[in-house]
Design a protein around this motif. Structure first.
Motif, PDB file in Angstrom:
ATOM      1  N   LYS A 143      56.140  51.471  27.208  1.00 48.79           N
ATOM      2  CA  LYS A 143      54.741  51.839  27.454  1.00 48.79           C
ATOM      3  C   LYS A 143      54.602  53.348  27.635  1.00 48.79           C
ATOM      4  O   LYS A 143      53.660  53.970  27.126  1.00 48.79           O
ATOM      5  CB  LYS A 143      54.228  51.112  28.689  1.00 48.79           C
ATOM      6  CG  LYS A 143      52.757  51.359  29.026  1.00 48.79           C
ATOM      7  CD  LYS A 143      52.333  50.444  30.171  1.00 48.79           C
ATOM      8  CE  LYS A 143      50.859  50.641  30.511  1.00 48.79           C
ATOM      9  NZ  LYS A 143      50.639  51.882  31.283  1.00 48.79           N
ATOM     10  N   GLU A 144      55.570  53.952  28.308  1.00 58.21           N
ATOM     11  CA  GLU A 144      55.557  55.403  28.491  1.00 58.21           C
ATOM     12  C   GLU A 144      55.713  56.131  27.158  1.00 58.21           C
ATOM     13  O   GLU A 144      55.076  57.170  26.918  1.00 58.21           O
ATOM     14  CB  GLU A 144      56.674  55.803  29.461  1.00 58.21           C
ATOM     15  CG  GLU A 144      56.645  57.264  29.875  1.00 58.21           C
ATOM     16  CD  GLU A 144      57.706  57.606  30.904  1.00 58.21           C
ATOM     17  OE1 GLU A 144      58.004  58.805  31.060  1.00 58.21           O
ATOM     18  OE2 GLU A 144      58.250  56.672  31.538  1.00 58.21           O
ATOM     19  N   VAL A 145      56.553  55.573  26.288  1.00 55.38           N
ATOM     20  CA  VAL A 145      56.728  56.142  24.949  1.00 55.38           C
ATOM     21  C   VAL A 145      55.412  56.108  24.183  1.00 55.38           C
ATOM     22  O   VAL A 145      54.985  57.104  23.589  1.00 55.38           O
ATOM     23  CB  VAL A 145      57.818  55.367  24.175  1.00 55.38           C
ATOM     24  CG1 VAL A 145      57.852  55.809  22.714  1.00 55.38           C
ATOM     25  CG2 VAL A 145      59.176  55.570  24.814  1.00 55.38           C
ATOM     26  N   LEU A 146      54.750  54.973  24.206  1.00 55.61           N
ATOM     27  CA  LEU A 146      53.492  54.816  23.477  1.00 55.61           C
ATOM     28  C   LEU A 146      52.422  55.754  24.037  1.00 55.61           C
ATOM     29  O   LEU A 146      51.639  56.335  23.278  1.00 55.61           O
ATOM     30  CB  LEU A 146      53.017  53.371  23.545  1.00 55.61           C
ATOM     31  CG  LEU A 146      53.939  52.330  22.892  1.00 55.61           C
ATOM     32  CD1 LEU A 146      53.387  50.927  23.094  1.00 55.61           C
ATOM     33  CD2 LEU A 146      54.127  52.620  21.414  1.00 55.61           C
ATOM     34  N   GLU A 147      52.392  55.911  25.335  1.00 61.40           N
ATOM     35  CA  GLU A 147      51.407  56.800  25.955  1.00 61.40           C
ATOM     36  C   GLU A 147      51.685  58.262  25.634  1.00 61.40           C
ATOM     37  O   GLU A 147      50.791  59.110  25.749  1.00 61.40           O
ATOM     38  CB  GLU A 147      51.396  56.579  27.463  1.00 61.40           C
ATOM     39  CG  GLU A 147      50.795  55.230  27.861  1.00 61.40           C
ATOM     40  CD  GLU A 147      50.945  54.917  29.333  1.00 61.40           C
ATOM     41  OE1 GLU A 147      50.197  54.056  29.835  1.00 61.40           O
ATOM     42  OE2 GLU A 147      51.819  55.523  29.991  1.00 61.40           O
ATOM     43  N   SER A 148      52.922  58.553  25.189  1.00 57.14           N
ATOM     44  CA  SER A 148      53.268  59.917  24.783  1.00 57.14           C
ATOM     45  C   SER A 148      52.910  60.182  23.327  1.00 57.14           C
ATOM     46  O   SER A 148      53.134  61.287  22.828  1.00 57.14           O
ATOM     47  CB  SER A 148      54.774  60.163  24.998  1.00 57.14           C
ATOM     48  OG  SER A 148      55.104  60.022  26.356  1.00 57.14           O
TER      49      SER A 148
END
Length: 223
Positions: free
Chosen positions: A39-44
């Motif tokens: 999720k953190e990757v996608l938000e980046s």
């Protein structure tokens, strides 16, 4: 550094090393991380995700649906024919078509779901005995049969460089794959081959210089 900082640094490398950075896509290889980190990757802003095991992929696919974040799933590992049915309904691209029988199965399962699946042909360019992938001459023999398949789109090639090769040999391999794409576009594919999936955390800069359009990065993002 944070995940977002690592992704930003890779994005800067794409602009620095690729002759056509606008054509390059980063695939975040998520096989060692959970959905909270994904999720953190996608938000980046890195929305292409790569997995190499079907069971892990299907679980993460279901979990990510709850986040409602833009993403695509790319299968990047060795794919067994009997596992294709589990991902055929949702997979965005398969990078590892290495034999005609696998292509036939993907085509069959895609047809069952009334869709076309984008695929890359994996070429064992360095002809390592312990690596999967078509030997190039075998692929040439199969091209007429592959072109008959209506529910797959052959978009280009994938390869993996050996870890124990020096940079010059790795560069020669990546360059050769690009030249093969250009040659086969003329002979068989009418310029429909657009993608080169090559380069990982240890060699992606070389791959970018030699025309990669997908780089598959795990360690460099999550270290």
């Amino acid at each position: 550094m944070s995940i977002s900082e690592n992704i930003n640094n890779i994005t800067l490398d794409i602009k620095k090393y690729s002759p056509h950075p606008e054509k390059v896509n980063l695939i975040s290889v998520t096989k060692y991380v959970n959905t909270t980190i994904i999720k953190e990757v996608l938000e980046s802003g890195a929305y292409l995700l790569g997995e190499n095991k079907v069971q892990v992929l299907t679980k993460k696919y279901e979990d990510l649906l709850h986040f409602n974040l833009k993403h695509e799933w790319h299968f990047i590992g060795n794919l067994q024919k009997n596992k294709v049915k589990y991902i055929a309904s949702f997979i965005d691209m398969i990078h590892s078509v290495n034999k005609l029988s696998l292509a036939l199965e993907i085509n069959k399962r895609a047809q069952e779901h009334n869709r076309k699946i984008d695929v890359l042909i994996e070429i064992n360019l360095f002809e390592e005995n312990n690596k999967e992938g078509y030997i190039y001459t075998d692929f040439l023999n199969d091209i007429p049969f592959l072109l008959e398949l209506k529910n797959i789109n052959i978009k280009g090639f994938m390869t993996m460089a050996p870890y124990n090769y020096n940079d010059d040999l790795i560069r020669d391999g990546f360059k050769k794959l690009r030249e093969l794409k250009d040659e086969l576009n003329i002979l068989y594919f009418n310029d429909t081959l657009t993608e080169l999936s090559m380069g990982m955390s240890n060699d992606y800069k070389i791959a970018l210089e030699e025309g990669a359009t997908f780089i598959r990065i795990g360690t460099k993002i999550f270290e």
